[in-house]
Scaffold this active site. Structure first.
Site, PDB file in Angstrom:
ATOM      1  CB  THR A 374      95.894-139.862 -13.947  1.00 11.29           C
ATOM      2  OG1 THR A 374      95.349-139.874 -15.461  1.00 11.29           O
ATOM      3  CG2 THR A 374      97.301-139.666 -14.119  1.00 11.29           C
ATOM      4  CB  SER A 445     100.529-135.961 -20.746  1.00 13.01           C
ATOM      5  OG  SER A 445     100.075-136.096 -19.250  1.00 13.01           O
TER       6      SER A 445
HETATM    7  N1  GLY Z   1      95.848-139.205 -19.459  1.00 16.79           N
HETATM    8  C1  GLY Z   1      95.925-137.980 -19.046  1.00 16.79           C
HETATM    9  C2  GLY Z   1      97.008-137.265 -19.167  1.00 16.79           C
HETATM   10  O1  GLY Z   1      98.093-137.354 -19.578  1.00 16.79           O
HETATM   11  O2  GLY Z   1      97.005-135.939 -18.820  1.00 16.79           O
END
Ligand code: GLY
Length: 565
Positions: A374, A445
């Site tokens: 991310t 998330s």
């Molecule tokens: N895909 C990582 C999150 O949304 O935490």
């Protein structure tokens, strides 16, 4: 680990308006600051500030630039969150998390016996959520932007069309994707190739013509350039031809949402963070509330007592996260007020035994899987408006799939849902209800873009990639700054740990915790697992006593950089 920036990036940084650095490699600016995982993208954002753009404008331009220069996580094919606090202390958030397609079902990743087909929720086109990034950036611009939209997208068109000098880190990815042992999808093998089929090397110019054409449509048509017309048509036909389930209707229906920020306090500081569908804000506020119960003056940073207390705090917050949190549009009864209240934290704190590790209850809640890749960017403008933006395509390079005609990578965010309803174990699976797949639901998330305020104004802008570790690395960095009085760069670099309820273990940065502390923790009943690095934090501190912004990019980010002016 220290920066391995390319000579290009060092040159670029020297050519910009970094005012000075100190021994912690902090960057100082008087008028504005952008910190991101890629110094070229940070420069794009700072240029927008110099042109009179505000923090929202600069964050949009930086996010688009990262889609070109940092494709392992920067994106237009994924989703994320913006937390925004203006110079007067007014806050809001933009939720542009991906959604499950209309054809998605709770059982879509299960075999005929009802068991998860291992890996299926992260592989192939069915793992792709309906992207939200373009809609989110567009909504942020409509509501809070100052410069014309086109001016914010044009720099990324230029970077894609004219090319960027390939960094050492990306050149290594390119090499690995094309190694004879590589099983990467063809799309990724071709990603870093020149028109003559050769793989672009470190220091060579890397041009992305098809991505440039996609970005031009977004530049000229705004949100509709992605969700309608040629781009949407190509996404839908590519999906149909290759086993995906995202349709034109999914794209046309997608909307980003402005949501009220989740807020809390730690002593005299305000906490402004992302509410569900992120679990980050709730967990960070819960953990800071628990830590507030302790007398940290008598618990030195990095001592056995410190690691134990922090780990026990994390254990409790992650159990609550697993039990309660999901998409707020589908989970109308989440007890957010209770989870973020001081009374709840007191109760949680009081059952921590300071001499003994507690045990995660395997019959209750397990962990949610979140991908480790991310990216986060922090921005402050001349007026003192602050943006904390984290977005993602889930794993590094997402699904690794995309239409070559469009030139961007699809996320594999469907892997953030609980894949097997009702089935929770002590390892990697959780089956609790709030985060089960449903059409049009946003997957839970861990992304935690956060702004700490002092006297009601932005004071610290912070965030990180790292899947579930995001919540904990952001939490510890905040604690380092406001409870342990560390300068921003030191707070980012200092030893971090991670505990997430299940697996019942403390992951820690192995070169940064003393062997004595490790032994003490084991004797208290903890299981330890060393790792090289936790978090890749991008932060800006705005001291209240001067006209200066202090930026710091985590040294674990090979191409990252803070650019101020
Ligand atoms: N895909 C990582 C999150 O949304 O935490």
């Amino acid at each position: 680990m220290k920066h391995i920036n390319t000579s290009f990036i060092i040159g670029l940084l020297l050519a910009t308006f970094i005012i000075s650095t100190d021994s912690f490699s902090q960057t100082y600016g008087q008028n504005g600051m952008v910190v991101s995982d890629n110094a070229v993208a940070s420069q794009v954002g700072t240029d927008i500030l110099k042109k009179g753009g505000n923090a929202i404008d600069a964050s949009i331009a930086t996010a688009f630039a990262l889609a070109v220069t940092h494709p392992q996580a920067g994106n237009i094919g994924g989703g994320g969150f913006i937390v925004y606090t203006d110079a007067t202390g007014k806050s809001t958030t933009i939720d542009f998390r991906e959604k499950a397609p209309l054809l998605a079902t709770a059982e879509m990743f299960l075999d005929s016996s009802g068991n998860l087909v291992k890996g299926s929720n992260h592989e192939g086109l069915k793992s792709v959520g309906v992207p939200g990034t373009v809609a989110g950036l567009y909504l942020a611009h409509q509501k809070y932007g100052a410069l014309p939209w086109k001016d914010l997208v044009q720099p990324s068109v230029d970077l894609a069309e004219k090319g960027v000098v390939l960094s050492y880190a990306l050149a290594e990815h390119a090499k690995n994707f094309n190694a004879s042992s590589s099983s990467k999808p063809q799309f990724l093998k071709d990603y870093y190739k020149k028109p003559n089929g050769e793989v672009v090397k470190f220091g060579e110019l890397w041009v992305q013509k098809n991505l440039a054409e996609t970005l031009k449509l977004i530049r000229d048509k705004g949100k509709d350039g992605f969700y309608k017309g040629a781009v949407a048509q190509e996404i839908a036909s590519f999906m149909k031809a290759n086993g995906g389930i995202i349709t034109l209707e999914d794209l046309a229906k997608y909307d980003a949402i402005e949501r009220e920020a989740i807020t809390g306090t730690y002593k005299d500081y305000g906490i402004v963070s992302m509410p569900p569908p992120s679990s980050g804000g709730v967990a960070i506020i819960e953990m800071l509330n628990i830590m507030e119960q302790a007398n940290l003056d008598s618990i030195p940073f990095n001592s056995t007592q410190y690691v134990h207390l922090v780990a026990e705090t994390m254990r409790r917050a992650f159990a609550d996260r697993a039990e309660h949190l999901g998409d707020p549009d589908f989970n109308l009864e989440m007890p957010l007020e209770r989870l973020t209240s001081k009374e709840f934290a007191k109760m949680r704190y009081e059952n921590i035994d300071m001499n003994r590790a507690s045990v995660s209850d395997s019959l209750k809640f397990g962990q949610l899987y979140d991908g480790p890749n991310t990216t986060h960017l922090s921005v402050v403008d001349k007026a003192g408006n602050a943006v904390s933006l984290t977005y993602t395509i889930e794993q590094s390079y997402g699904s690794g799939l995309g239409s070559p005609k469009l030139g961007f990578i699809f996320n594999n965010e469907m892997g953030d849902f609980n894949p097997q309803p009702g089935y929770t174990d002590t390892g990697w699976l959780i089956g609790t209800n709030p985060n089960i797949i449903q059409p049009e639901k946003r997957m839970l998330s861990s992304m935690s873009p956060t702004i700490i305020t002092k006297n009601g104004k932005p004071y610290l802008v912070i965030g990180s990639p790292g899947g579930r570790t995001i919540i904990n690395t952001v939490f510890q960095t905040i604690l380092n700054v406001i409870a342990y009085d560390m300068p921003i760069e030191k707070a980012i670099e200092a030893m971090k740990i991670h505990h997430q309820w299940f697996p019942d273990q403390i992951t820690f940065e192995k070169d940064l915790m003393s062997p004595d502390t490790q032994l003490n923790l084991i004797q208290m009943g903890h299981t330890l697992k060393g790792t090289n690095n936790l978090g890749r934090l991008m932060g800006i501190l705005i001291p209240t006593d001067g006209d200066v912004y202090i930026g710091a990019a985590d040294s674990s980010s090979p191409d990252g950089g803070a650019v101020g002016y």
